[in-house]
Design a protein around this motif. Structure first.
Motif, PDB file in Angstrom:
ATOM      1  N   SER A   1       0.791  -1.206   0.064  1.00  0.00           N
ATOM      2  CA  SER A   1       0.148  -0.192  -0.023  1.00  0.00           C
ATOM      3  C   SER A   1       0.741   1.173  -0.037  1.00  0.00           C
ATOM      4  O   SER A   1       0.533   2.141  -0.521  1.00  0.00           O
ATOM      5  N   ALA A   2       2.051   1.372   0.678  1.00  0.00           N
ATOM      6  CA  ALA A   2       2.844   2.448   0.624  1.00  0.00           C
ATOM      7  C   ALA A   2       3.299   2.738  -0.697  1.00  0.00           C
ATOM      8  O   ALA A   2       3.519   3.799  -1.337  1.00  0.00           O
ATOM      9  N   ILE A   3       3.769   1.609  -1.533  1.00  0.00           N
ATOM     10  CA  ILE A   3       4.156   1.788  -2.842  1.00  0.00           C
ATOM     11  C   ILE A   3       3.052   2.307  -3.834  1.00  0.00           C
ATOM     12  O   ILE A   3       3.365   3.135  -4.724  1.00  0.00           O
ATOM     13  N   VAL A   4       1.772   1.665  -3.712  1.00  0.00           N
ATOM     14  CA  VAL A   4       0.795   2.107  -4.412  1.00  0.00           C
ATOM     15  C   VAL A   4       0.516   3.634  -4.134  1.00  0.00           C
ATOM     16  O   VAL A   4       0.185   4.525  -4.995  1.00  0.00           O
ATOM     17  N   ILE A   5       0.435   3.984  -2.564  1.00  0.00           N
ATOM     18  CA  ILE A   5      -0.103   5.434  -2.327  1.00  0.00           C
ATOM     19  C   ILE A   5       1.142   6.497  -2.891  1.00  0.00           C
ATOM     20  O   ILE A   5       0.976   7.348  -3.380  1.00  0.00           O
ATOM     21  N   GLY A   6       2.567   5.995  -2.727  1.00  0.00           N
ATOM     22  CA  GLY A   6       3.596   6.837  -3.171  1.00  0.00           C
ATOM     23  C   GLY A   6       3.389   6.885  -4.735  1.00  0.00           C
ATOM     24  O   GLY A   6       3.912   7.997  -5.234  1.00  0.00           O
ATOM     25  N   ALA A   7       3.316   6.020  -5.464  1.00  0.00           N
ATOM     26  CA  ALA A   7       3.086   5.950  -7.065  1.00  0.00           C
ATOM     27  C   ALA A   7       2.092   7.149  -7.229  1.00  0.00           C
ATOM     28  O   ALA A   7       2.142   7.917  -7.959  1.00  0.00           O
ATOM     29  N   VAL A   8       0.763   7.182  -6.494  1.00  0.00           N
ATOM     30  CA  VAL A   8      -0.219   8.111  -6.545  1.00  0.00           C
ATOM     31  C   VAL A   8       0.067   9.329  -6.285  1.00  0.00           C
ATOM     32  O   VAL A   8      -0.098  10.308  -7.227  1.00  0.00           O
ATOM     33  N   ILE A   9       0.639   9.450  -5.278  1.00  0.00           N
ATOM     34  CA  ILE A   9       1.359  11.043  -4.781  1.00  0.00           C
ATOM     35  C   ILE A   9       2.502  11.357  -5.755  1.00  0.00           C
ATOM     36  O   ILE A   9       2.283  12.752  -6.310  1.00  0.00           O
ATOM     37  N   GLY A  10       3.243  10.631  -6.136  1.00  0.00           N
ATOM     38  CA  GLY A  10       4.378  10.852  -6.759  1.00  0.00           C
ATOM     39  C   GLY A  10       3.842  11.518  -8.438  1.00  0.00           C
ATOM     40  O   GLY A  10       4.231  12.219  -9.042  1.00  0.00           O
ATOM     41  N   VAL A  11       3.051  10.719  -8.959  1.00  0.00           N
ATOM     42  CA  VAL A  11       2.423  11.004 -10.409  1.00  0.00           C
ATOM     43  C   VAL A  11       1.560  12.415 -10.144  1.00  0.00           C
ATOM     44  O   VAL A  11       1.479  13.103 -10.964  1.00  0.00           O
ATOM     45  N   LEU A  12       0.826  12.421  -9.264  1.00  0.00           N
ATOM     46  CA  LEU A  12       0.008  13.894  -8.849  1.00  0.00           C
ATOM     47  C   LEU A  12       1.117  15.195  -8.650  1.00  0.00           C
ATOM     48  O   LEU A  12       0.910  15.849  -9.208  1.00  0.00           O
ATOM     49  N   GLY A  13       2.234  14.713  -8.069  1.00  0.00           N
ATOM     50  CA  GLY A  13       3.104  15.803  -7.731  1.00  0.00           C
ATOM     51  C   GLY A  13       3.929  16.079  -9.267  1.00  0.00           C
ATOM     52  O   GLY A  13       4.083  17.175  -9.488  1.00  0.00           O
ATOM     53  N   ARG A  14       4.049  15.029 -10.076  1.00  0.00           N
ATOM     54  CA  ARG A  14       4.471  15.331 -11.229  1.00  0.00           C
ATOM     55  C   ARG A  14       3.535  16.071 -12.383  1.00  0.00           C
ATOM     56  O   ARG A  14       3.857  16.817 -13.023  1.00  0.00           O
ATOM     57  N   LEU A  15       2.397  15.732 -12.126  1.00  0.00           N
ATOM     58  CA  LEU A  15       1.312  16.490 -12.954  1.00  0.00           C
ATOM     59  C   LEU A  15       1.159  17.923 -12.427  1.00  0.00           C
ATOM     60  O   LEU A  15       0.449  18.606 -13.221  1.00  0.00           O
ATOM     61  N   ALA A  16       1.523  18.046 -11.198  1.00  0.00           N
ATOM     62  CA  ALA A  16       1.457  19.545 -10.771  1.00  0.00           C
ATOM     63  C   ALA A  16       2.449  20.428 -11.175  1.00  0.00           C
ATOM     64  O   ALA A  16       2.337  21.706 -11.448  1.00  0.00           O
ATOM     65  N   LEU A  17       3.462  19.973 -12.011  1.00  0.00           N
ATOM     66  CA  LEU A  17       4.337  20.558 -12.513  1.00  0.00           C
ATOM     67  C   LEU A  17       4.242  20.872 -14.026  1.00  0.00           C
ATOM     68  O   LEU A  17       3.839  19.984 -14.653  1.00  0.00           O
ATOM     69  N   PRO A  18       4.534  22.093 -14.497  1.00  0.00           N
ATOM     70  CA  PRO A  18       4.482  22.268 -16.079  1.00  0.00           C
ATOM     71  C   PRO A  18       5.901  21.542 -16.629  1.00  0.00           C
ATOM     72  O   PRO A  18       6.790  21.384 -16.040  1.00  0.00           O
ATOM     73  N   GLY A  19       5.337  21.209 -17.706  1.00  0.00           N
ATOM     74  CA  GLY A  19       6.598  20.648 -18.632  1.00  0.00           C
ATOM     75  C   GLY A  19       6.921  19.341 -18.352  1.00  0.00           C
ATOM     76  O   GLY A  19       5.864  18.567 -17.716  1.00  0.00           O
ATOM     77  N   ARG A  20       7.902  18.830 -18.981  1.00  0.00           N
ATOM     78  CA  ARG A  20       8.297  17.292 -19.072  1.00  0.00           C
ATOM     79  C   ARG A  20       9.313  17.127 -17.732  1.00  0.00           C
ATOM     80  O   ARG A  20      10.524  17.939 -17.853  1.00  0.00           O
ATOM     81  N   GLN A  21       9.299  16.079 -17.029  1.00  0.00           N
ATOM     82  CA  GLN A  21      10.262  15.866 -16.080  1.00  0.00           C
ATOM     83  C   GLN A  21      10.933  14.592 -16.593  1.00  0.00           C
ATOM     84  O   GLN A  21      10.281  13.656 -16.951  1.00  0.00           O
TER      85      GLN A  21
END
Length: 87
Positions: free
Chosen positions: A8-28
Motif C-alpha cells: 500500500s505504501a508503494i501504491v500510495i507513493g506512486a499516486v502521490i508521485g504522479v500527482l506531484g509530477r502532474l502539478a509541475l509544468p513541462g516534462r520531467q
C-alpha cells in the motif's frame, strides 16, 4: 511492517508521485521508480506535517493532508529534476 503495508505504501507513493509530477509544468526526465520513491517520501513527511497541524484525522477524505503530500511530491520531483539536469 507487513507485506500489505509495504504494497500500500508503494501504491500510495506512486499516486502521490504522479500527482506531484502532474502539478509541475513541462516534462520531467525522471523514471517511474524515482517518482514512486519521491511519492513515498512525500507521503510520509506530509502525514507527519498533517499530524503536527492536527488535520490528519478528519471525517471523510483528508484533503489537506493530500494537498500537503502532493505539494511535497512536486517539490521533490522538481528538486530531483534539477539535480539530474546538472549531471
Amino acid at each position: 511492517m507487513e507485506i500489505s503495508g509495504i504494497f500500500s505504501a508503494i501504491v500510495i507513493g506512486a499516486v502521490i508521485g504522479v500527482l506531484g509530477r502532474l502539478a509541475l509544468p513541462g516534462r520531467q526526465r525522471i523514471g517511474i521508480l524515482w517518482t514512486i520513491a519521491v511519492g513515498i517520501v512525500a507521503a510520509l513527511i506530509g502525514s507527519g506535517i498533517a499530524s503536527a497541524l492536527g488535520v490528519a484525522d478528519t471525517k471523510g477524505i483528508d484533503w489537506v493532508e493530500w494537498g500537503i503530500q502532493i505539494a511535497l511530491a512536486a517539490v521533490g520531483v522538481a528538486a530531483l529534476e534539477r539535480i539530474r539536469a546538472r549531471r
